[in-house]
Scaffold this active site. Structure first.
Site, short mmCIF file in Angstrom:
data_model
loop_
_atom_site.label_atom_id
_atom_site.label_comp_id
_atom_site.label_asym_id
_atom_site.label_seq_id
_atom_site.Cartn_x
_atom_site.Cartn_y
_atom_site.Cartn_z
N THR A 23 95.12 33.91 31.84
CA THR A 23 94.19 33.12 32.66
C THR A 23 94.73 31.73 32.95
OG1 THR A 23 92.30 34.30 31.73
CG2 THR A 23 91.85 32.18 32.75
N GLU A 24 94.50 31.27 34.18
CA GLU A 24 94.90 29.93 34.60
C GLU A 24 93.70 29.20 35.18
OE1 GLU A 24 99.52 31.12 35.77
OE2 GLU A 24 98.23 30.16 37.27
N GLY B 181 93.24 28.14 38.06
CA GLY B 181 92.94 28.62 39.41
C GLY B 181 92.91 30.13 39.55
N SER B 182 93.13 30.87 38.47
CA SER B 182 93.12 32.34 38.57
C SER B 182 92.51 32.92 37.30
CB SER B 182 94.53 32.89 38.77
OG SER B 182 95.36 32.60 37.67
N PHE C 290 54.37 47.36 12.27
CA PHE C 290 53.72 47.31 13.58
C PHE C 290 54.50 48.17 14.57
CE2 PHE C 290 52.56 43.02 11.86
CZ PHE C 290 51.21 43.30 11.65
N GLN D 80 64.39 37.56 18.26
CA GLN D 80 62.96 37.57 18.56
C GLN D 80 62.16 38.10 17.37
OE1 GLN D 80 61.88 36.31 21.38
NE2 GLN D 80 59.69 36.73 21.16
N GLU E 37 88.27 39.14 29.00
CA GLU E 37 88.97 40.43 29.20
C GLU E 37 88.57 41.07 30.53
OE1 GLU E 37 91.19 40.58 27.24
OE2 GLU E 37 90.72 40.77 25.12
#
Length: 429
Positions: free
Chosen positions: A175-176, A178-179, A326, A385, A412
């Site tokens: 990963t860069e 810009g990409s 419950f 929750q 990924e």
């Protein structure tokens, strides 16, 4: 005595090899986690039976060893690692002693030599203890696996023994700034100059960067697009290599994340992995396995949250009754369990296709990643929750798992890109 019985059974069944030469290379530390009587689990044996159907006895033994290790060596420290941003190299090296530093690396260089299905089961089990740390371990294994699969013998012997023992640790650099999703448009350049390549550019969001020792880097050596990308093994001490600041992140705080910067970085030409123009294919092959692994560790985090919520609702009372009594809680547990088991079976199926080198493996890995990461985040949220206000406190572990798994829908390959891969397969493009 019971431990001796389990050890003898293990010696008889694991590929017919004695424990001393078994791929896991079990030390006394590993043995204490593996050779022990069965323990009770929060999840019923019926549900566990559905999830483990079709797994070999070997694989189940690996899972048990990994789970015990994660709960003994990772879980008690995970909150502090997260809060203080500690990268637990000592614990990672302990995991490597059990064979988890080179899970699918061949044994001649210190690897464990297991398949993708074994790896997925192991990483899910480890993620119970600390999802963030296990996530880094999967990235390290992806790098080691790429060098083992695509490297020449000189490269294998030079890098893999240290990576398998985790005396050296690895980072994956694709990963860069810009990409991201459009990985084929990367701009980091590598120019051959005599006996060296000179790299210029930068990589973003690199796990382990600055603290790791080996960088598997994609850089452009030729034309625009995927065919112009090559792959390099770059040691940390390379001239011209530097790092950005450690990023402040929502989760994954037990591993550093930095930019990797190349300024006339000198890399010997013998560190070119495969050949020029082969890098994008290598990157995508690595990511297929990475997507299955991210799905697996998402499941481990979600299963731990589910187990924790089961324990909590059995003890916590409101209106004079256990919360687990419950019907609304029971239906939540039914939905959570069904989603996890379904996603786990998809992850295992994708891993089997990768082991079989099937043409369907890429699409299956994308399906597994989408289903597992989406379902797991939902399960972690439901578990929070069920804890009510306590689930929002950092004294309880649920919020940490929720923060850690959120990024799994992004890295990924984003889940939106995964759906593009799946749709192309469906439409036969």
């Amino acid at each position: 005595a019971a431990s001796d019985v389990y050890k003898r059974q293990y010696q008889r069944r694991v590929r017919g090899k004695p424990v001393s030469t078994m791929a896991l290379r079990l030390t006394s530390r590993a043995a204490k986690h593996l050779f022990r009587p069965p323990r009770a689990r929060a999840v019923s044996t019926v549900v566990d039976g559905v999830s483990t159907f079709g797994l070999s006895e070997d694989t189940i033994a690996f899972r048990e060893a990994a789970y015990d290790f994660s709960m003994a060596e990772m879980y008690p420290h995970a909150a502090r690692w997260d809060q203080e941003h500690i990268f637990p190299k000592d614990v990672l090296r302990q995991a490597a002693e059990m064979g988890f530093g080179g899970v699918y690396v061949r044994e001649d260089v210190g690897g464990t030599g297991l398949g993708r299905l074994d790896a997925a089961v192991i990483f899910e089990a480890l993620a119970h203890g600390c999802t963030s740390t296990t996530a880094y371990l999967t990235i390290h294994n992806m790098c080691a696996g790429m060098i083992d699969r695509f490297g020449n013998e000189e490269q294998r012997q030079a890098f893999l023994p240290g990576l398998c023992s985790m005396d050296a640790m690895a980072s994956y650099c694709l990963t860069e700034p810009g990409s991201g999703s459009d990985a084929a448009s990367l701009s980091t350049k590598a120019v051959l100059n005599g006996d060296n390549y000179i790299l210029n550019g930068s990589k973003a969001f690199i796990s382990g960067a600055g603290d790791t020792d080996v960088y598997v880097v994609m850089a452009r050596t030729g034309e625009d697009g995927p065919k112009g990308i090559s792959c390099f093994i770059v040691p940390k001490d390379s001239e011209g290599l530097s790092f950005g600041k450690n990023e402040h992140k929502l989760g994954w705080n037990s591993q550093p994340t930095r930019a990797v910067i190349f300024e006339d970085c000198v890399v010997p030409k013998q560190n070119l992995l495969a050949g020029e123009g082969e890098g994008f294919k290598l990157a995508m092959a690595g990511l297929d396995g990475g997507r299955v692994n991210i799905g697996a560790i998402s499941l481990g985090a979600a299963q731990q949250c589910l187990d924790t919520a089961l324990d909590y609702t059995r003890e916590r009372k409101q209106f004079g009754k256990q919360i687990s009594s419950f019907q609304v809680s029971q239906f939540k547990f039914a939905d959570m369990t069904t989603e996890l088991v379904s996603a786990r079976l998809m992850v295992h199926h994708a891993a089997r296709l990768l082991d079989a080198k099937s043409d369907s493996a890429t699409a299956a890995a994308a399906m597994a990643k989408v289903l597992a990461t989406e379902s797991s985040f939902k399960v972690c949220d439901e578990a929070l929750q069920l804890h009510g206000g306590y689930g929002y406190l950092k004294e309880y572990p649920i919020e940490r798992y929720l923060r850690d798994v959120r990024v799994h829908r992004i890295l990924e390959g984003t889940n939106e890109v995964m759906k593009l891969i799946i749709s192309r397969a469906v439409l036969h493009e």
